[in-house]
Design a protein around this motif. Structure first.
Motif, PDB file in Angstrom:
ATOM      1  N   ALA A  69      19.715  -3.461 -12.726  1.00 14.09           N
ATOM      2  CA  ALA A  69      19.986  -4.881 -12.509  1.00 14.09           C
ATOM      3  C   ALA A  69      19.741  -5.265 -11.053  1.00 14.09           C
ATOM      4  CB  ALA A  69      21.422  -5.202 -12.910  1.00 14.09           C
ATOM      5  N   PHE A  70      20.136  -4.394 -10.131  1.00 14.65           N
ATOM      6  CA  PHE A  70      19.938  -4.699  -8.711  1.00 14.65           C
ATOM      7  C   PHE A  70      18.454  -4.809  -8.389  1.00 14.65           C
ATOM      8  CE2 PHE A  70      19.254  -3.666  -4.287  1.00 14.65           C
ATOM      9  CZ  PHE A  70      20.241  -4.383  -3.640  1.00 14.65           C
ATOM     10  N   VAL A  71      17.662  -3.859  -8.859  1.00 13.61           N
ATOM     11  CA  VAL A  71      16.226  -3.875  -8.582  1.00 13.61           C
ATOM     12  C   VAL A  71      15.573  -5.077  -9.258  1.00 13.61           C
ATOM     13  CG1 VAL A  71      14.056  -2.639  -8.906  1.00 13.61           C
ATOM     14  CG2 VAL A  71      16.115  -1.380  -8.250  1.00 13.61           C
ATOM     15  N   THR A  72      15.989  -5.416 -10.471  1.00 13.97           N
ATOM     16  CA  THR A  72      15.437  -6.575 -11.170  1.00 13.97           C
ATOM     17  C   THR A  72      15.697  -7.860 -10.386  1.00 13.97           C
ATOM     18  OG1 THR A  72      15.737  -5.515 -13.327  1.00 13.97           O
ATOM     19  CG2 THR A  72      15.493  -7.919 -13.308  1.00 13.97           C
ATOM     20  N   THR A  77      13.980 -12.158  -6.606  1.00 15.34           N
ATOM     21  CA  THR A  77      14.081 -12.816  -5.301  1.00 15.34           C
ATOM     22  C   THR A  77      12.758 -12.738  -4.557  1.00 15.34           C
ATOM     23  OG1 THR A  77      16.406 -12.125  -5.215  1.00 15.34           O
ATOM     24  CG2 THR A  77      15.434 -12.955  -3.181  1.00 15.34           C
ATOM     25  N   ASP A  78      12.084 -11.602  -4.640  1.00 14.75           N
ATOM     26  CA  ASP A  78      10.759 -11.447  -4.041  1.00 14.75           C
ATOM     27  C   ASP A  78       9.797 -12.492  -4.602  1.00 14.75           C
ATOM     28  OD1 ASP A  78       8.350 -10.560  -2.986  1.00 14.75           O
ATOM     29  OD2 ASP A  78       8.234  -8.796  -4.275  1.00 14.75           O
ATOM     30  N   ALA A  79       9.855 -12.695  -5.909  1.00 14.20           N
ATOM     31  CA  ALA A  79       8.985 -13.691  -6.548  1.00 14.20           C
ATOM     32  C   ALA A  79       9.321 -15.103  -6.072  1.00 14.20           C
ATOM     33  CB  ALA A  79       9.122 -13.593  -8.070  1.00 14.20           C
ATOM     34  N   VAL A  80      10.617 -15.382  -5.892  1.00 20.71           N
ATOM     35  CA  VAL A  80      11.031 -16.705  -5.404  1.00 20.71           C
ATOM     36  C   VAL A  80      10.478 -16.947  -4.003  1.00 20.71           C
ATOM     37  CG1 VAL A  80      13.011 -18.083  -4.661  1.00 20.71           C
ATOM     38  CG2 VAL A  80      13.093 -16.854  -6.844  1.00 20.71           C
ATOM     39  N   ILE A  81      10.579 -15.944  -3.133  1.00 25.94           N
ATOM     40  CA  ILE A  81      10.050 -16.086  -1.772  1.00 25.94           C
ATOM     41  C   ILE A  81       8.545 -16.349  -1.809  1.00 25.94           C
ATOM     42  CG2 ILE A  81       9.631 -14.863   0.409  1.00 25.94           C
ATOM     43  CD1 ILE A  81      12.263 -13.396  -0.015  1.00 25.94           C
ATOM     44  N   THR A  82       7.829 -15.596  -2.631  1.00 26.53           N
ATOM     45  CA  THR A  82       6.385 -15.785  -2.750  1.00 26.53           C
ATOM     46  C   THR A  82       6.050 -17.192  -3.222  1.00 26.53           C
ATOM     47  OG1 THR A  82       6.167 -13.438  -3.325  1.00 26.53           O
ATOM     48  CG2 THR A  82       4.273 -14.851  -3.778  1.00 26.53           C
ATOM     49  N   LEU A  83       6.792 -17.672  -4.218  1.00 27.37           N
ATOM     50  CA  LEU A  83       6.558 -19.009  -4.752  1.00 27.37           C
ATOM     51  C   LEU A  83       6.826 -20.080  -3.698  1.00 27.37           C
ATOM     52  CD1 LEU A  83       5.944 -20.865  -7.172  1.00 27.37           C
ATOM     53  CD2 LEU A  83       8.377 -20.756  -7.753  1.00 27.37           C
ATOM     54  N   VAL A  84       7.923 -19.935  -2.952  1.00 32.08           N
ATOM     55  CA  VAL A  84       8.278 -20.915  -1.927  1.00 32.08           C
ATOM     56  C   VAL A  84       7.221 -20.934  -0.826  1.00 32.08           C
ATOM     57  CG1 VAL A  84       9.947 -21.437  -0.114  1.00 32.08           C
ATOM     58  CG2 VAL A  84      10.751 -20.840  -2.395  1.00 32.08           C
ATOM     59  N   ALA A 100       0.257 -14.878   1.550  1.00 32.46           N
ATOM     60  CA  ALA A 100      -0.568 -13.666   1.534  1.00 32.46           C
ATOM     61  C   ALA A 100       0.045 -12.579   2.410  1.00 32.46           C
ATOM     62  CB  ALA A 100      -1.980 -14.001   2.012  1.00 32.46           C
ATOM     63  N   LEU A 101       0.562 -12.964   3.569  1.00 36.06           N
ATOM     64  CA  LEU A 101       1.151 -11.967   4.465  1.00 36.06           C
ATOM     65  C   LEU A 101       2.382 -11.334   3.829  1.00 36.06           C
ATOM     66  CD1 LEU A 101       1.491 -12.107   8.269  1.00 36.06           C
ATOM     67  CD2 LEU A 101       3.512 -11.544   6.940  1.00 36.06           C
ATOM     68  N   TRP A 102       3.232 -12.149   3.201  1.00 37.31           N
ATOM     69  CA  TRP A 102       4.414 -11.596   2.539  1.00 37.31           C
ATOM     70  C   TRP A 102       4.016 -10.654   1.405  1.00 37.31           C
ATOM     71  CZ3 TRP A 102       9.481 -10.862   2.907  1.00 37.31           C
ATOM     72  CH2 TRP A 102      10.217 -10.580   1.755  1.00 37.31           C
ATOM     73  N   THR A 103       3.060 -11.082   0.594  1.00 38.33           N
ATOM     74  CA  THR A 103       2.651 -10.279  -0.560  1.00 38.33           C
ATOM     75  C   THR A 103       2.026  -8.954  -0.138  1.00 38.33           C
ATOM     76  OG1 THR A 103       2.209 -12.327  -1.768  1.00 38.33           O
ATOM     77  CG2 THR A 103       1.286 -10.311  -2.671  1.00 38.33           C
ATOM     78  N   ALA A 104       1.220  -8.983   0.911  1.00 40.43           N
ATOM     79  CA  ALA A 104       0.555  -7.759   1.359  1.00 40.43           C
ATOM     80  C   ALA A 104       1.420  -6.960   2.331  1.00 40.43           C
ATOM     81  CB  ALA A 104      -0.776  -8.112   2.035  1.00 40.43           C
ATOM     82  N   GLY A 105       2.309  -7.636   3.045  1.00 38.78           N
ATOM     83  CA  GLY A 105       3.084  -6.957   4.081  1.00 38.78           C
ATOM     84  C   GLY A 105       4.281  -6.197   3.563  1.00 38.78           C
ATOM     85  N   LEU A 106       4.966  -6.728   2.546  1.00 38.79           N
ATOM     86  CA  LEU A 106       6.176  -6.061   2.061  1.00 38.79           C
ATOM     87  C   LEU A 106       5.906  -4.649   1.536  1.00 38.79           C
ATOM     88  CD1 LEU A 106       9.169  -6.860   1.917  1.00 38.79           C
ATOM     89  CD2 LEU A 106       8.819  -7.393  -0.496  1.00 38.79           C
ATOM     90  N   PRO A 107       4.812  -4.407   0.795  1.00 41.76           N
ATOM     91  CA  PRO A 107       4.553  -3.036   0.325  1.00 41.76           C
ATOM     92  C   PRO A 107       4.284  -2.033   1.447  1.00 41.76           C
ATOM     93  CG  PRO A 107       3.361  -4.626  -1.013  1.00 41.76           C
ATOM     94  CD  PRO A 107       3.894  -5.372   0.165  1.00 41.76           C
ATOM     95  N   LEU A 108       4.044  -2.498   2.672  1.00 39.04           N
ATOM     96  CA  LEU A 108       3.909  -1.545   3.776  1.00 39.04           C
ATOM     97  C   LEU A 108       5.185  -0.738   3.966  1.00 39.04           C
ATOM     98  CD1 LEU A 108       2.075  -3.729   6.456  1.00 39.04           C
ATOM     99  CD2 LEU A 108       1.108  -1.852   5.114  1.00 39.04           C
ATOM    100  N   ALA A 115      15.421  -1.224  -2.667  1.00 37.13           N
ATOM    101  CA  ALA A 115      16.684  -0.494  -2.701  1.00 37.13           C
ATOM    102  C   ALA A 115      17.619  -0.912  -1.565  1.00 37.13           C
ATOM    103  CB  ALA A 115      16.419   1.010  -2.630  1.00 37.13           C
ATOM    104  N   ARG A 116      17.408  -2.110  -1.045  1.00 38.99           N
ATOM    105  CA  ARG A 116      18.297  -2.711  -0.051  1.00 38.99           C
ATOM    106  C   ARG A 116      18.419  -4.187  -0.393  1.00 38.99           C
ATOM    107  NH1 ARG A 116      18.145   1.981   0.556  1.00 38.99           N
ATOM    108  NH2 ARG A 116      18.021   3.229   2.477  1.00 38.99           N
ATOM    109  N   TYR A 117      19.444  -4.852   0.103  1.00 39.01           N
ATOM    110  CA  TYR A 117      19.584  -6.265  -0.239  1.00 39.01           C
ATOM    111  C   TYR A 117      19.028  -7.186   0.837  1.00 39.01           C
ATOM    112  CZ  TYR A 117      23.934  -6.663   2.590  1.00 39.01           C
ATOM    113  OH  TYR A 117      24.867  -6.678   3.605  1.00 39.01           O
ATOM    114  N   ASP A 118      18.150  -6.684   1.676  1.00 41.97           N
ATOM    115  CA  ASP A 118      17.576  -7.500   2.740  1.00 41.97           C
ATOM    116  C   ASP A 118      16.557  -8.505   2.229  1.00 41.97           C
ATOM    117  OD1 ASP A 118      18.526  -6.203   5.524  1.00 41.97           O
ATOM    118  OD2 ASP A 118      18.311  -4.657   3.995  1.00 41.97           O
ATOM    119  N   VAL A 119      15.951  -8.273   1.074  1.00 41.96           N
ATOM    120  CA  VAL A 119      15.061  -9.276   0.489  1.00 41.96           C
ATOM    121  C   VAL A 119      15.867 -10.524   0.134  1.00 41.96           C
ATOM    122  CG1 VAL A 119      13.582  -9.815  -1.484  1.00 41.96           C
ATOM    123  CG2 VAL A 119      13.387  -7.594  -0.353  1.00 41.96           C
TER     124      VAL A 119
END
Length: 398
Positions: A69-72, A77-84, A100-108, A115-119
């Protein structure tokens, strides 16, 4: 990122340590919070009371385990940030580079963000920044929500231009924070216990001060590392002096930001974004703790800056992304070298923290210069025949 999280038992992925934060520590706190109390006397609990709401949120998905549930919710939330970011990038004078920077940068950062709540914390700051100019009260409320979870999103309001909008944003932030804090105090026991635990933090090995102590250890300093307060910190002579120095630098950073705010006479649509990024960079590099997940904040704020064509922070973006990539090598891949202060670990921390320090300096210098009044231009330059020469800024008085 999901595949990496599912296979984090591999040595280069942390041997399970990244995911353990959720299914062990967060789940433990979830059990305590479910009984109406914040963790009391737990030296690992160092977060404002709003963090309790985030850690309780997996209860919204009862058909899943706490970890699932936490990861879901983090992915949502990641999707919401991308949409905004994408929606902001489609407006006139904006750019999709932020999304584009968020989408490509986060997987770095590999699987660490999942596994953290910083997103979730970053989402509050991103929404606050992208709404505060049009709806100051909404932006102020989101900044307050983020501050109740991890303090730093309050900096989203640092760069708002003087005037009615700023007063409305700060008023909404204060009202929201006081109201929710009162509600949490009424519903839970020990909501402010985190203050006592936060004061005991030392110098984490990944901080700027920790890098100095790593090099000192290679030169013969007798100190060593120890796991305490939820992080690996240095223990030994002069550690308190280094911690005090970090606090002093934080005060200097705050003074510089306040001075910029008082002296700035020129704002662009991107100034609130640029100021937030510069402030968080300065407070990050002067902190006694620089955990890998802090890079999530910086990637998010950099993405917000890149949504505007008026941003001054274009040179900061590659520095933040490079620092994020090096952070991945340092943790979880080669964290043992960092803990043991090997030469490889020292080099990694010098490079990562050097990139962060450079980003902070460049960011603040660019912010400072952007606040100066625009030079006077010949009247002909601002004529209807040259509409593109008119700067998209506005000035404010003292």
């Amino acid at each position: 990122m999901l595949w990496l999280l599912a296979h984090d038992q591999y040595p280069l992925l942390g041997r399970g340590g990244v995911a353990r934060e959720v299914w062990a520590l967060y789940f433990h706190w979830y059990g305590v919070l479910s009984h109406g109390s914040f963790p009391s006397g737990d030296h690992l609990w160092q977060y404002p009371p709003g963090a309790g709401a985030v850690l309780l949120s997996p209860a919204l998905l009862p058909g899943l385990t706490y970890f699932q549930a936490f990861v879901t919710l983090t992915l949502f939330t990641d999707a919401v940030i991308t949409l905004v970011l994408a929606r902001a990038g489609t407006r006139p004078g904006r750019s999709l580079r932020g999304a584009a920077l968020w989408t490509a940068g986060l997987p770095l950062l590999l699987h660490v963000p999942l596994a953290r709540y910083d997103v979730q914390v970053t989402a509050f700051a991103v929404i606050s920044l992208l709404t505060v100019s049009r709806r100051p009260r909404v932006g102020g409320a989101f900044a307050a929500l983020g501050a109740l979870v991890k303090v730093w999103p309050a900096l989203a309001l640092l760069g708002t231009p003087r005037g009615r909008g700023t007063r409305e944003a700060w008023t909404a932030a204060v009202v929201t924070a006081v109201t929710l804090l009162a509600l949490l105090v009424a519903l839970f026991r020990n909501p402010l216990d985190f203050l006592r635990q936060q004061g005991g933090r030392g110098v984490q090995i990944e901080s700027l001060g920790g890098t100095a102590l790593m090099l000192a250890r290679r030169a013969g300093w007798p100190g060593h590392t120890r796991y305490q307060y939820g992080a690996v910190e240095f223990v030994g002579p002069h550690v308190h002096a280094v911690a005090d120095c970090s606090l002093g630098l934080t005060v200097v950073a705050f003074a510089l930001l306040l001075l910029w705010r008082l002296r700035a006479r020129r704002w662009t649509p991107a100034t609130p974004y640029d100021a937030a990024l510069a402030a968080v960079l300065l407070f990050t590099v002067t902190s006694r703790v620089i955990s890998p997940q802090y890079m999530v904040w910086l990637i998010g704020l950099t993405a917000v800056c890149m949504t505007s064509r008026h941003t001054t922070q274009r040179w900061v973006a590659p520095l933040v992304l490079a620092a994020s990539a090096v952070s991945t090598v340092e943790y979880p891949a080669l964290y043992g070298d960092v803990i043991n202060c090997t030469w490889l670990g020292c080099v990694l921390m010098v490079v990562r923290n050097g990139l962060l320090a450079s980003a902070a300096v460049v960011s603040f210098v660019l912010l400072w210069r952007s606040g100066r009044p625009a030079p006077e231009r010949p009247e002909s330059d601002a004529s209807p025949r040259n509409p593109d020469r008119i700067p998209a800024v506005f000035h404010t008085g003292g």
